[in-house]
Motif scaffolding. Structure first.
Motif: not given
Length: 308
Positions: A225-227, A271-282
């Motif tokens: 996602w970050l890419s 953990d992966m979501l947070e690293k990918a700046d997707l914490k809000q997705a969860r």
């Protein structure tokens, strides 16, 4: 200007009026299609090429098809090309690498057969025949010379892809083309001071589509996602100002389908979501209530591109 929706309102409508909610959302999207088709037909003589651009999962494939149908209802024959079919077979070249995010840079235009694509677009503009290739996302292979195509007088061709406004590919076609940008121009407020951004809303489309149709797990989409976002900044945003029209493809009921469908998968990758700046997705997966959509979602919905 982003349209702003309240999560409580979306959930209430999903629960209490799914039919009306879906019909209203779809009508707003189709009205944009009709308005754009009308503008395109008015300038057909001078601009027979439509370049349809937008970030990943903006709904380019479906919107191109809907525009074709709308144009044909006005008595004009239309054809379309997906730039995705010009991706190079993955085993035939050294794929570019995104060192910033430590993944292959799948968003780079260097993943495409740029000389062939540019040659084909200019031949179409001259009325010459081309042989359009085909790319299989499951196998990662391109097949050349699949579909013959020629743009005749009083016809229009719609060319969609994330690089469709990049002047490396489309330079020289400025006077013969119209340019439309697709995006999700929406945010959802959660009622607790937080919001779900257009990127978070769009992530759900990409994650579900790739898991169902492109042999890429939700975990792989999170990792990439970050890419993907970096690619949008580098390869799409610099050319957005070329677009003459914008279509907002967000359907207010869609997150009540997509996020409940992703809930289990996202719960296992916090953990992966947070690293990918997707914490809000969860959080979105927990907060969007499901909607009974199967009886009401029309065949022409852009969401079929992502849910089937």
């Amino acid at each position: 200007m982003l349209k702003t929706y309240e999560l409580a309102t979306l959930n209430s409508r999903a629960k209490n009026d799914p039919k009306g909610f879906i019909e209203e959302s779809e009508a707003a999207y189709l009205a944009q299609i009709e308005d754009t088709a009308e503008l395109l037909t008015e300038r057909l003589t001078e601009r027979p090429i439509l370049l349809l651009n937008g970030p990943s999962s903006a709904g380019k494939t479906t919107t191109a098809d809907r525009l074709c149908r709308a144009i044909e209802r006005r008595g004009i024959y239309s054809q379309r090309i997906s730039m995705d079919d010009y991706y190079l077979s993955r085993h035939t070249y050294s794929m570019p690498y995104d060192e910033e995010n430590d993944v292959v840079d799948l968003e780079s235009p260097l993943c495409m057969d740029l000389p062939l694509l540019s040659d084909h677009l200019h031949k179409l503009a001259r009325g010459e025949q081309i042989l359009v290739p085909s790319f299989d996302f499951v196998t990662g292979r391109q097949t050349l010379n699949v579909t013959p195509m020629r743009l005749r007088k009083d016809e229009i061709v719609i060319i969609e892809g994330i690089h469709s406004l990049n002047d490396v590919i489309t330079g020289g076609l400025e006077e013969q083309s119209s340019r439309v940008y697709l995006s999700l121009e929406a945010q959802v407020l959660d009622g607790e001071g937080g919001r779900f951004t257009p990127e978070v809303l769009r992530f759900a489309r990409r994650a579900l589509r790739d898991a169902r149709f492109r042999s890429a797990s939700v975990e792989e989409t999170i990792r990439q996602w970050l890419s993907i976002r970096r690619g949008e900044r580098l390869y799409i945003a610099p050319y957005r100002h070329y677009a003459e029209f914008t279509i907002d493809t967000y359907l207010p009921y869609e997150s009540n389908i997509l996020y409940p469908a992703l809930r289990e998968a996202l719960d296992t990758h916090a953990d992966m979501l947070e690293k990918a700046d997707l914490k809000q997705a969860r959080r979105a997966a927990d907060l969007f209530e499901p909607i009974d959509y199967l009886p009401y979602m029309p065949e022409a919905s852009v969401l079929h591109e992502f849910v089937g």
